[in-house]
Design an enzyme around this catalytic site. Structure first.
Site, PDB file in Angstrom:
ATOM      1  N   TYR A  14       0.795  -1.236   0.000  1.00  0.00           N
ATOM      2  CA  TYR A  14       0.000   0.000   0.000  1.00  0.00           C
ATOM      3  C   TYR A  14       0.824   1.281   0.000  1.00  0.00           C
ATOM      4  O   TYR A  14       0.274   2.375   0.037  1.00  0.00           O
ATOM      5  CB  TYR A  14      -0.920   0.001   1.234  1.00  0.00           C
ATOM      6  CG  TYR A  14      -1.799  -1.211   1.267  1.00  0.00           C
ATOM      7  CD1 TYR A  14      -2.851  -1.355   0.371  1.00  0.00           C
ATOM      8  CD2 TYR A  14      -1.544  -2.250   2.156  1.00  0.00           C
ATOM      9  CE1 TYR A  14      -3.627  -2.494   0.363  1.00  0.00           C
ATOM     10  CE2 TYR A  14      -2.326  -3.397   2.159  1.00  0.00           C
ATOM     11  CZ  TYR A  14      -3.362  -3.506   1.266  1.00  0.00           C
ATOM     12  OH  TYR A  14      -4.128  -4.637   1.249  1.00  0.00           O
ATOM     13  N   ASP A  16       2.858   2.695  -2.296  1.00  0.00           N
ATOM     14  CA  ASP A  16       2.837   3.553  -3.490  1.00  0.00           C
ATOM     15  C   ASP A  16       1.593   4.429  -3.484  1.00  0.00           C
ATOM     16  O   ASP A  16       1.677   5.651  -3.608  1.00  0.00           O
ATOM     17  CB  ASP A  16       2.846   2.691  -4.759  1.00  0.00           C
ATOM     18  CG  ASP A  16       4.001   1.711  -4.775  1.00  0.00           C
ATOM     19  OD1 ASP A  16       5.138   2.165  -4.725  1.00  0.00           O
ATOM     20  OD2 ASP A  16       3.742   0.499  -4.814  1.00  0.00           O
ATOM     21  N   TYR A 194       5.464  -7.010   7.806  1.00  0.00           N
ATOM     22  CA  TYR A 194       5.494  -8.115   6.852  1.00  0.00           C
ATOM     23  C   TYR A 194       5.672  -9.380   7.695  1.00  0.00           C
ATOM     24  O   TYR A 194       5.968  -9.304   8.882  1.00  0.00           O
ATOM     25  CB  TYR A 194       6.689  -7.966   5.892  1.00  0.00           C
ATOM     26  CG  TYR A 194       6.746  -6.607   5.202  1.00  0.00           C
ATOM     27  CD1 TYR A 194       5.728  -6.199   4.343  1.00  0.00           C
ATOM     28  CD2 TYR A 194       7.821  -5.743   5.409  1.00  0.00           C
ATOM     29  CE1 TYR A 194       5.785  -4.959   3.709  1.00  0.00           C
ATOM     30  CE2 TYR A 194       7.887  -4.505   4.775  1.00  0.00           C
ATOM     31  CZ  TYR A 194       6.854  -4.115   3.933  1.00  0.00           C
ATOM     32  OH  TYR A 194       6.909  -2.887   3.319  1.00  0.00           O
ATOM     33  N   GLN A 256      -6.580   6.027   6.290  1.00  0.00           N
ATOM     34  CA  GLN A 256      -5.298   6.661   6.649  1.00  0.00           C
ATOM     35  C   GLN A 256      -5.451   7.569   7.861  1.00  0.00           C
ATOM     36  O   GLN A 256      -4.579   7.616   8.724  1.00  0.00           O
ATOM     37  CB  GLN A 256      -4.758   7.472   5.467  1.00  0.00           C
ATOM     38  CG  GLN A 256      -3.951   6.647   4.498  1.00  0.00           C
ATOM     39  CD  GLN A 256      -3.259   7.504   3.450  1.00  0.00           C
ATOM     40  OE1 GLN A 256      -3.742   8.571   3.078  1.00  0.00           O
ATOM     41  NE2 GLN A 256      -2.143   7.030   2.932  1.00  0.00           N
ATOM     42  N   ARG A 272       6.218  -0.289   8.839  1.00  0.00           N
ATOM     43  CA  ARG A 272       6.975  -0.924   7.755  1.00  0.00           C
ATOM     44  C   ARG A 272       7.030   0.007   6.543  1.00  0.00           C
ATOM     45  O   ARG A 272       6.423   1.088   6.549  1.00  0.00           O
ATOM     46  CB  ARG A 272       6.313  -2.250   7.382  1.00  0.00           C
ATOM     47  CG  ARG A 272       4.977  -2.069   6.684  1.00  0.00           C
ATOM     48  CD  ARG A 272       4.295  -3.392   6.390  1.00  0.00           C
ATOM     49  NE  ARG A 272       3.415  -3.251   5.233  1.00  0.00           N
ATOM     50  CZ  ARG A 272       2.502  -4.135   4.869  1.00  0.00           C
ATOM     51  NH1 ARG A 272       2.322  -5.230   5.575  1.00  0.00           N
ATOM     52  NH2 ARG A 272       1.769  -3.935   3.783  1.00  0.00           N
ATOM     53  N   GLY A 273       7.735  -0.424   5.499  1.00  0.00           N
ATOM     54  CA  GLY A 273       7.694   0.265   4.209  1.00  0.00           C
ATOM     55  C   GLY A 273       8.119   1.716   4.276  1.00  0.00           C
ATOM     56  O   GLY A 273       9.185   2.047   4.796  1.00  0.00           O
ATOM     57  N   GLU A 274       7.260   2.586   3.768  1.00  0.00           N
ATOM     58  CA  GLU A 274       7.635   4.000   3.688  1.00  0.00           C
ATOM     59  C   GLU A 274       6.646   4.922   4.399  1.00  0.00           C
ATOM     60  O   GLU A 274       7.012   5.707   5.278  1.00  0.00           O
ATOM     61  CB  GLU A 274       7.748   4.420   2.207  1.00  0.00           C
ATOM     62  CG  GLU A 274       8.033   5.897   2.034  1.00  0.00           C
ATOM     63  CD  GLU A 274       8.636   6.266   0.695  1.00  0.00           C
ATOM     64  OE1 GLU A 274       9.319   5.433   0.072  1.00  0.00           O
ATOM     65  OE2 GLU A 274       8.427   7.418   0.273  1.00  0.00           O
ATOM     66  N   ASP A 275       5.370   4.812   4.045  1.00  0.00           N
ATOM     67  CA  ASP A 275       4.446   5.818   4.564  1.00  0.00           C
ATOM     68  C   ASP A 275       4.131   5.624   6.049  1.00  0.00           C
ATOM     69  O   ASP A 275       4.123   6.587   6.819  1.00  0.00           O
ATOM     70  CB  ASP A 275       3.152   5.824   3.733  1.00  0.00           C
ATOM     71  CG  ASP A 275       2.301   7.040   4.050  1.00  0.00           C
ATOM     72  OD1 ASP A 275       2.831   8.161   4.012  1.00  0.00           O
ATOM     73  OD2 ASP A 275       1.115   6.866   4.377  1.00  0.00           O
ATOM     74  N   SER A 276       3.901   4.383   6.479  1.00  0.00           N
ATOM     75  CA  SER A 276       3.599   4.168   7.913  1.00  0.00           C
ATOM     76  C   SER A 276       4.839   4.514   8.749  1.00  0.00           C
ATOM     77  O   SER A 276       4.729   4.975   9.890  1.00  0.00           O
ATOM     78  CB  SER A 276       3.152   2.727   8.184  1.00  0.00           C
ATOM     79  OG  SER A 276       4.127   1.806   7.776  1.00  0.00           O
TER      80      SER A 276
END
Ligand code: TRH
Length: 386
Positions: A14, A16, A194, A256, A272-276
């Protein structure tokens, strides 16, 4: 009115669409731009924005025109600002239209976030098209003032502070998620992750911890593992489990806006990832980051670069507590034995998290991006006059 086209190709997960949607809303609602968001996967989008109707090719959501990016891309007039997110490939007829536009759009490639040094040298660099008289510019989000900064909505930190100091708002929030908050001394931990082999060790330690711990897990990839730990073959939204002092509650995947509230309401956040990962920093609470794993293992350097920047102002013991637990979580090693050092540093980490968020909030990505586009526009106008 200025216009902006944002192109989003959903690769997986999610992040991107999470970033593109946030940027689209910010530009439309706070900077008054006409924003079109071209997205090739409405299913993923609908998970984080319940307004989205997956059957519609074109719709308006929260002030943004949302358009399905399909193979047969329509002939459209390009916007003044064109943002391709994460180096996605723009449709060829759209590039052609940019070439013939009366006012050549400012073409931006919005890159992935990184704390590595090299991005400071590459931020805002031009990249001429190999065969056409068009130039695209790299725009790198980041943590220093030599980068594009981070996405943040206006008044976000003030709204966060108001929420965190208002017990009633928090009670209403927990109730809306169906969570019974039994006692004040329960440590609340959100877990967005993840699949991770380190989870069982952490759960074992939490179950044995002297303080009650409530772990809130939004529905997602880690769910089967949670079910397996508690011997449930069908974990789902609303499932609750208890072992020793550990309680686990499975939440729905929320909007969000509500995800922000979850991060603000918890004492520690696993993201994780980028936005969170960015939102956990705005929450002003200690967090553990699970970086998006890459096949060539370059993500470890990215993680180290962030940790060294983040922990510069921490005491040596707090630095170690954060970096050891983060490293173990990302290597799927024994994270459980590192938990007590991390939680012992909670007071210092809380203080630091607020200072860190305040400092970062001064470097606003959307404002930087608009300034940058305006400058490029001015330079072009000047060159045309000569
Ligand atoms: O979903 P992710 O793992 O996304 C990843 C990363 O962006 C990665 O860098 C990228 O290469 C890959 O996708 C393709 O994690 P991320 O970035 O945190 O995105 C999750 C989004 O989902 C974010 O906008 C927050 C939002 N969210 C909700 O809206 N509700 C929820 O309940 C949860 C848990 C998340």
């Amino acid at each position: 009115m200025k216009s902006c086209d944002i192109f989003c190709n959903v690769i997986d997960n999610y992040g991107d669409i999470g970033v593109c949607w946030r940027l689209a809303k910010k530009l439309a609602n706070e900077r008054n731009l006409n924003v079109r968001l071209w997205i090739d996967d409405l299913f993923s989008f609908a998970k984080l924005c319940s307004e989205v109707d997956i059957t519609l090719d074109k719709q308006s959501c929260s002030g943004v025109e949302v358009c399905l990016w399909c193979k047969d891309f329509p002939e459209v007039q390009p916007a003044i600002i064109v943002i391709e997110a994460f180096a996605c490939q723009l449709p060829s007829n759209y590039i052609e239209a940019m070439l013939h536009a009366e006012l050549q759009p400012v073409w931006i490639n919005l890159e992935y976030l990184s704390a590595e040094d090299w991005i400071q040298g590459c931020h805002a660099l031009p990249s001429p098209h190999p065969s056409l008289p068009l130039t695209k510019y790299y725009f790198f989000p980041g943590f220093t003032d030599k980068t594009g900064g981070l996405l943040i909505e206006s008044n976000l930190l003030a709204r966060r502070d108001a929420f965190q100091s208002d017990v009633e708002q928090q009670r209403v929030f927990w109730k809306s998620l169906g969570v019974e908050m039994s006692s004040n001394d329960t440590l609340k931990v959100s877990l967005f992750a993840y699949e991770n082999a380190a989870l069982n060790g952490l759960f074992d330690v939490w179950a044995d911890s002297p303080q009650p711990l409530l772990c809130l897990v939004p529905e997602g990839r880690v769910l089967p593992q949670i079910g397996a730990y508690f011997g449930d073959v069908a974990p789902s939204v609303g499932s609750e489990y208890v072992r020793g002092n550990l309680s686990v509650h499975v939440l729905p995947f929320v909007s969000q806006e509500n995800y922000d509230l979850l991060l603000w309401a918890c004492d520690v956040n696993f993201v994780r990832g980028e936005d969170s990962f960015v939102r956990a920093q705005w929450a002003g609470r200690p967090f553990i980051w699970q970086i998006y794993p890459q096949h060539d293992e370059v993500h470890h350097a990215k993680l180290d670069a962030f940790l060294s920047l983040y922990s510069t102002q921490l005491s040596e013991s707090a630095q170690l507590a954060v970096s050891d637990l983060c490293a173990a979580w990302n290597k799927e090693a024994d994270a459980g034995q590192l938990w007590s050092a991390f939680i012992n540093a909670q007071v210092e980490l809380n203080l630091h998290a607020k200072i860190w968020a305040d400092a970062l909030s001064k470097n606003n990505l959307a404002l930087n991006l608009l300034d940058f586009c305006q400058n490029i526009g001015r330079i072009r106008a000047f060159e045309n006059e000569r």
